[in-house]
Design a protein around this motif. Structure first.
Motif, PDB file in Angstrom:
ATOM      1  N   ASP A 161      -7.746 -20.003 -17.595  1.00  0.00           N
ATOM      2  CA  ASP A 161      -8.658 -19.542 -18.647  1.00  0.00           C
ATOM      3  C   ASP A 161     -10.040 -19.212 -18.089  1.00  0.00           C
ATOM      4  OD1 ASP A 161      -9.201 -18.774 -21.231  1.00  0.00           O
ATOM      5  OD2 ASP A 161      -9.995 -20.729 -21.799  1.00  0.00           O
ATOM      6  N   LEU A 162     -10.064 -18.662 -16.872  1.00  0.00           N
ATOM      7  CA  LEU A 162     -11.313 -18.211 -16.263  1.00  0.00           C
ATOM      8  C   LEU A 162     -11.334 -16.685 -16.266  1.00  0.00           C
ATOM      9  CD1 LEU A 162     -11.753 -20.513 -13.126  1.00  0.00           C
ATOM     10  CD2 LEU A 162     -13.122 -20.521 -15.222  1.00  0.00           C
ATOM     11  N   HIS A 163     -12.358 -16.113 -16.857  1.00  0.00           N
ATOM     12  CA  HIS A 163     -12.503 -14.660 -16.876  1.00  0.00           C
ATOM     13  C   HIS A 163     -13.405 -14.259 -15.710  1.00  0.00           C
ATOM     14  CE1 HIS A 163     -10.648 -14.581 -20.847  1.00  0.00           C
ATOM     15  NE2 HIS A 163     -11.416 -15.635 -21.140  1.00  0.00           N
ATOM     16  N   ALA A 164     -12.914 -13.345 -14.880  1.00  0.00           N
ATOM     17  CA  ALA A 164     -13.640 -13.026 -13.651  1.00  0.00           C
ATOM     18  C   ALA A 164     -13.492 -11.545 -13.330  1.00  0.00           C
ATOM     19  CB  ALA A 164     -13.123 -13.875 -12.485  1.00  0.00           C
ATOM     20  N   TRP A 165     -14.465 -11.048 -12.587  1.00  0.00           N
ATOM     21  CA  TRP A 165     -14.483  -9.640 -12.186  1.00  0.00           C
ATOM     22  C   TRP A 165     -14.965  -9.548 -10.742  1.00  0.00           C
ATOM     23  CZ3 TRP A 165     -16.279 -11.775 -16.580  1.00  0.00           C
ATOM     24  CH2 TRP A 165     -15.716 -11.346 -17.794  1.00  0.00           C
ATOM     25  N   VAL A 166     -14.388  -8.632  -9.987  1.00  0.00           N
ATOM     26  CA  VAL A 166     -14.879  -8.299  -8.655  1.00  0.00           C
ATOM     27  C   VAL A 166     -15.775  -7.079  -8.791  1.00  0.00           C
ATOM     28  CG1 VAL A 166     -14.270  -7.590  -6.315  1.00  0.00           C
ATOM     29  CG2 VAL A 166     -12.821  -9.229  -7.540  1.00  0.00           C
ATOM     30  N   LEU A 167     -16.990  -7.185  -8.275  1.00  0.00           N
ATOM     31  CA  LEU A 167     -17.980  -6.122  -8.420  1.00  0.00           C
ATOM     32  C   LEU A 167     -18.428  -5.626  -7.054  1.00  0.00           C
ATOM     33  CD1 LEU A 167     -20.237  -7.703 -11.212  1.00  0.00           C
ATOM     34  CD2 LEU A 167     -18.294  -6.159 -11.504  1.00  0.00           C
ATOM     35  N   SER A 168     -18.764  -4.347  -6.997  1.00  0.00           N
ATOM     36  CA  SER A 168     -19.346  -3.767  -5.789  1.00  0.00           C
ATOM     37  C   SER A 168     -20.835  -4.093  -5.754  1.00  0.00           C
ATOM     38  CB  SER A 168     -19.145  -2.249  -5.789  1.00  0.00           C
ATOM     39  OG  SER A 168     -20.079  -1.633  -6.672  1.00  0.00           O
ATOM     40  N   HIS A 205     -24.320 -18.374  -7.381  1.00  0.00           N
ATOM     41  CA  HIS A 205     -25.565 -18.110  -8.085  1.00  0.00           C
ATOM     42  C   HIS A 205     -25.265 -18.106  -9.584  1.00  0.00           C
ATOM     43  CE1 HIS A 205     -26.650 -17.101  -4.073  1.00  0.00           C
ATOM     44  NE2 HIS A 205     -26.032 -15.950  -4.071  1.00  0.00           N
ATOM     45  N   ARG A 206     -26.012 -18.888 -10.331  1.00  0.00           N
ATOM     46  CA  ARG A 206     -25.772 -19.020 -11.772  1.00  0.00           C
ATOM     47  C   ARG A 206     -26.827 -18.229 -12.531  1.00  0.00           C
ATOM     48  NH1 ARG A 206     -26.743 -24.980 -11.534  1.00  0.00           N
ATOM     49  NH2 ARG A 206     -26.629 -24.921 -13.816  1.00  0.00           N
ATOM     50  N   VAL A 207     -26.372 -17.372 -13.439  1.00  0.00           N
ATOM     51  CA  VAL A 207     -27.288 -16.549 -14.222  1.00  0.00           C
ATOM     52  C   VAL A 207     -26.836 -16.561 -15.676  1.00  0.00           C
ATOM     53  CG1 VAL A 207     -27.794 -15.043 -12.263  1.00  0.00           C
ATOM     54  CG2 VAL A 207     -25.980 -14.416 -13.839  1.00  0.00           C
ATOM     55  N   LEU A 216     -21.783 -16.483  -9.734  1.00  0.00           N
ATOM     56  CA  LEU A 216     -21.551 -15.381  -8.810  1.00  0.00           C
ATOM     57  C   LEU A 216     -21.223 -15.925  -7.420  1.00  0.00           C
ATOM     58  CD1 LEU A 216     -24.604 -13.184  -9.911  1.00  0.00           C
ATOM     59  CD2 LEU A 216     -22.310 -13.285 -10.925  1.00  0.00           C
ATOM     60  N   PHE A 217     -20.073 -15.523  -6.899  1.00  0.00           N
ATOM     61  CA  PHE A 217     -19.610 -15.964  -5.582  1.00  0.00           C
ATOM     62  C   PHE A 217     -19.565 -14.758  -4.641  1.00  0.00           C
ATOM     63  CE2 PHE A 217     -17.909 -18.846  -8.692  1.00  0.00           C
ATOM     64  CZ  PHE A 217     -17.884 -20.097  -8.087  1.00  0.00           C
ATOM     65  N   PRO A 218     -20.190 -14.833  -3.474  1.00  0.00           N
ATOM     66  CA  PRO A 218     -20.107 -13.713  -2.526  1.00  0.00           C
ATOM     67  C   PRO A 218     -18.709 -13.592  -1.941  1.00  0.00           C
ATOM     68  CG  PRO A 218     -21.223 -15.571  -1.514  1.00  0.00           C
ATOM     69  CD  PRO A 218     -20.996 -15.957  -2.950  1.00  0.00           C
ATOM     70  N   ILE A 219     -18.288 -12.360  -1.695  1.00  0.00           N
ATOM     71  CA  ILE A 219     -17.013 -12.088  -1.029  1.00  0.00           C
ATOM     72  C   ILE A 219     -17.353 -11.459   0.309  1.00  0.00           C
ATOM     73  CG2 ILE A 219     -14.845 -10.805  -1.115  1.00  0.00           C
ATOM     74  CD1 ILE A 219     -15.097 -10.848  -4.166  1.00  0.00           C
ATOM     75  N   ALA A 249     -17.678 -12.376  -9.970  1.00  0.00           N
ATOM     76  CA  ALA A 249     -18.440 -12.862 -11.121  1.00  0.00           C
ATOM     77  C   ALA A 249     -17.490 -13.587 -12.067  1.00  0.00           C
ATOM     78  CB  ALA A 249     -19.121 -11.698 -11.834  1.00  0.00           C
ATOM     79  N   VAL A 250     -17.756 -14.857 -12.331  1.00  0.00           N
ATOM     80  CA  VAL A 250     -16.923 -15.678 -13.210  1.00  0.00           C
ATOM     81  C   VAL A 250     -17.725 -16.016 -14.462  1.00  0.00           C
ATOM     82  CG1 VAL A 250     -15.604 -17.808 -13.414  1.00  0.00           C
ATOM     83  CG2 VAL A 250     -15.754 -16.650 -11.202  1.00  0.00           C
ATOM     84  N   GLU A 251     -17.128 -15.786 -15.605  1.00  0.00           N
ATOM     85  CA  GLU A 251     -17.810 -16.073 -16.869  1.00  0.00           C
ATOM     86  C   GLU A 251     -17.735 -17.570 -17.157  1.00  0.00           C
ATOM     87  OE1 GLU A 251     -17.085 -15.132 -21.505  1.00  0.00           O
ATOM     88  OE2 GLU A 251     -17.055 -13.351 -20.215  1.00  0.00           O
TER      89      GLU A 251
END
Length: 568
Positions: A161-168, A205-207, A216-219, A249-251
C-alpha cells in the motif's frame, strides 16, 4: 543476514581475505562505490562492493578503509577485475580496522551480489517486500520486455500500500505505481530533491506538497561516474551526478519508519538503478550515431557522406518512418564555478532526460526500445549535442500538420524550476536550439546556429537559460563574430520555404518579396512595378507571411527579409 552466510553461497564468488572473527556481523544493506570518500552515502550496516578504481597508490587504502569503518560498514568486498588481485595494503588496512574483507571473482557481477543481499535481507526483515524484490528480480532478468520500474512500483502498491513514482531530474514521470502525479507535482518534487542533495542532507528527503507528505530516495548508478570521480572532493561528486540521477518519490512520511523499512526501500532503489543502467545501455547505439554525425559535420565532410549517416540514423530513431525526417540540433552546457568538474557526460545524460517526449505514456517505457526516446546525444568537450529527428512534412503546406519542432521557451519552462535547485549558487545550464533543417547540407549550419543560440542564452541572467533560432535576428547577424554558417542557416530558414514553393508552383514569391521591400511596402507602387492587381499582390504577400511565419507590416521582419535576400 550475517556475513558468514555470504561465504556459504558459491554463486557469489567470494573468498575471505581477513576478519574471520567478525563474520557474525549483520548485513543491513549493500552499496557499490568507487568513490574515495563514500561516507555521505552510508548509514551503517552495509556490505560495500568496490572495483578499486579509487586506489591510485598503496597509500590510498588506509584512509578509504578508515572512512568505511567509522561509517559503520560491516564488510568490504573488492573485485579482482581492476588489479587482478586484492592488494596487500588493502588487506593490512582492513586488519587494522577489524573490517572483514572479501575478494570477488572477476566472473561474478556486483549486481549478482547486490540482488542476493537485498533479497536475503528483505526475506529476514520483511517477508512482504522480499516477495516484491524477488518477483521484480525475476521480471527484470526475463528479457527486455520482462519488467521495469513500473512492475516493482505496482507491487509496492498492491503488497505494501505504498504509492511511488520514479522521476527524472526535471520531474518527468518515468514510472508510477498507479495514477500519474498531478500537474506540477513531479517538477516540484524534483526541485526539492535536487536542492536537498546539493546541501548534503541525508536521504530520504521529506517534503510536504499541498498537504501530502512525500519521501524522496535518490536512485544512483554507482559505476557511472566512478572513473571521473576517483580522487575528487565529495562536493564535486554531487555536482557530477546530481543533475542526471533519477529519484524515487513515495507518498508517505518516512520519518517514523523503522530502519528495516528504510533499508528495504533503499534496496528497491538499487533494483531500479539496474533498470536505469539497462536503459542507458540501450542508448549506446543512438549515442554512437550522434557522435559519428557530429564528427563528420565538424570535420567538414561532404554532404553526401553526412546524408548517408543520417539515413542510417533515421530508422533507429524513428522506426517505420518511411521518409527522411527533418533534423533539429540542441546544444547544452553545464558550467560550474571554478571549472573543475567535467560536465560533458553529465550534460549528455541530462539532455537525454530533458528531450524524452513527455507526451508518451509512462507505461510504454517499460521496454528498452523506449518509443519516447527519439533523440541521439553526443558530447564534445563540455558541450552536449542532440540530434533530434522530426517527421518530414509537405514542403508546399508547412502550416498544415507540420511538426513545430522544439522551442527554446518550451524547454526552458519545463526545466528551469526543478534544475535551479540542483545548480544552487555555483552552476549554470544553458541551452541553444536550432531551426529544423531538411537535408545534410543544412546540418552544419544548424549546429553552429544552436551553438550561437546557446551563447546568446549564456549572456542572460539566471541559473537556467535558453535561446532559439528565432532569436538570431538581423541585428545579431550583423555582428562581426557571428559564423558564416549561422548567417547561411538564417537565410535558408527564411527563404527556402519560398524558393521551394516557387519551384513547385511558379508563384514568383521571391521576386514579389524583393519588389515589395524595394517599394518600401507600398501596395500600389509594388503592384504597378510587377504589373499585378493589388488583390493578387495581397494574396502573394499573405502567402509569404503564411509560409515563413513573419509579418511584413513589422519593421523587424522587413529587415530580416532584406538582409536574408542580400546574403543569399
Amino acid at each position: 543476514m550475517r556475513l558468514r552466510a555470504l561465504l556459504e553461497t558459491d554463486a557469489l564468488g567470494l573468498r575471505l581475505m581477513g576478519g574471520e572473527e567478525e563474520l557474525d556481523r549483520t548485513v543491513r544493506g549493500v552499496m557499490t562505490t568507487d568513490l574515495r570518500d563514500p561516507s555521505r552515502y552510508l548509514s551503517g550496516g552495509e556490505l560495500v562492493l568496490t572495483g578499486l578504481a579509487w586506489r591510485h597508490s598503496p597509500e590510498d587504502s588506509e584512509p578509504f578503509v578508515r572512512l568505511l569503518a567509522s561509517s559503520g560498514v560491516v564488510g568490504l568486498a573488492a573485485g579482482e577485475a581492476e588489479l587482478g588481485s586484492v592488494p596487500a595494503d588493502l588487506v593490512e588496512a582492513c586488519e587494522r580496522h577489524r573490517l572483514p574483507l572479501f575478494s570477488v571473482s572477476e566472473a561474478v557481477a556486483f549486481a549478482t551480489i547486490t540482488e542476493h543481499v537485498v533479497r536475503q535481507v528483505s526475506g529476514e526483515r520483511a517477508g512482504d517486500l522480499a516477495a516484491v524484490v524477488d518477483r521484480h528480480r525475476r521480471l527484470m532478468t526475463s528479457g527486455p520486455a520482462g519488467g521495469g520500474p513500473e512492475v516493482v512500483l505496482d507491487l509496492l502498491t498492491s503488497d505494501l500500500d505504498l504509492h511511488a513514482w520514479v522521476l527524472s531530474p526535471v520531474g518527468r514521470q518515468v514510472a508510477g505505481s498507479d495514477a500519474p502525479l498531478s500537474a506540477g507535482v513531479g517538477p516540484a518534487l524534483a526541485a526539492e530533491h535536487l536542492a536537498a542533495s546539493r546541501t548534503g542532507r541525508r536521504s530520504p528527503h521529506r517534503v510536504m506538497l499541498d498537504g501530502t507528505p512525500y519521501s524522496l530516495f535518490p536512485i544512483r548508478t554507482a559505476d557511472r561516474n566512478a572513473a571521473a570521480l576517483a580522487g575528487t572532493a565529495a562536493s564535486r561528486d554531487v555536482r557530477e551526478s546530481v543533475l542526471s540521477d533519477w529519484l524515487l518519490a513515495v507518498e508517505a512520511d518516512a520519518g517514523d519508519w523503522p530502519a528495516a523499512r528504510l533499508d528495504l526501500l533503499q534496496g528497491v532503489t538499487q533494483l531500479i538503478a539496474v533498470e536505469r543502467e539497462r536503459r542507458d545501455a540501450a542508448r549506446t547505439v543512438r549515442r554512437r550515431l550522434a557522435q559519428e554525425v557530429l564528427e563528420l559535420v565538424q570535420a567538414g565532410a561532404p554532404p553526401t557522406e553526412i546524408a548517408a549517416r543520417l539515413r542510417v540514423a533515421a530508422p533507429v530513431l524513428l522506426p517505420g518512418l518511411g521518409a527522411a525526417p527533418h533534423w533539429q540540433v540542441v546544444v547544452a552546457r553545464i558550467e560550474w564555478d571554478g571549472g573543475a568538474v567535467e560536465s560533458g557526460p553529465a550534460a549528455q545524460a541530462l539532455l537525454e532526460e530533458i528531450l524524452v517526449d513527455p507526451t508518451i505514456p509512462a507505461d510504454s517505457l517499460a521496454t528498452s526500445a523506449e518509443p519516447a526516446d527519439r533523440i541521439a546525444v553526443a558530447y564534445s568537450g563540455e558541450e552536449a549535442i542532440a540530434l533530434v529527428p522530426l517527421p518530414a512534412v509537405a514542403a508546399d503546406l508547412p502550416e498544415e500538420g507540420a511538426s513545430p519542432g522544439l522551442h527554446a521557451e518550451t524547454l526552458l519552462t519545463a526545466v528551469q524550476a526543478p534544475l535551479s535547485g540542483g545548480l544552487a549558487d555555483d552552476g549554470r545550464l544553458t541551452l541553444g536550439v536550432s531551426a529544423p533543417v531538411h537535408s545534410a547540407e543544412g546540418l552544419r549550419g544548424a549546429l553552429e546556429e544552436a551553438r550561437h543560440a546557446r551563447r546568446v542564452a549564456a549572456a542572460r541572467p539566471g541559473r537556467v537559460a535558453a535561446a532559439g533560432h528565432h532569436e538570431l535576428a538581423s541585428h545579431v547577424l550583423l555582428l562581426p563574430f557571428v559564423p558564416d554558417d549561422v548567417r547561411r542557416a538564417f537565410t535558408a530558414r527564411l527563404l527556402d520555404p519560398l524558393r521551394d514553393y516557387d519551384r513547385k508552383h511558379r508563384a514568383e514569391l521571391i521576386p514579389t518579396l524583393e519588389a515589395f521591400l524595394e517599394s518600401d511596402g507600398s501596395w500600389t507602387r509594388c503592384a504597378t512595378r510587377l504589373h499585378l492587381h493589388v488583390n493578387t499582390l495581397r494574396y502573394r504577400v499573405g502567402r509569404i507571411e503564411q509560409l515563413t511565419g513573419r509579418d511584413l507590416s513589422r519593421l523587424e521582419d522587413k529587415l530580416d527579409f532584406f538582409l536574408a535576400l542580400r546574403m543569399s
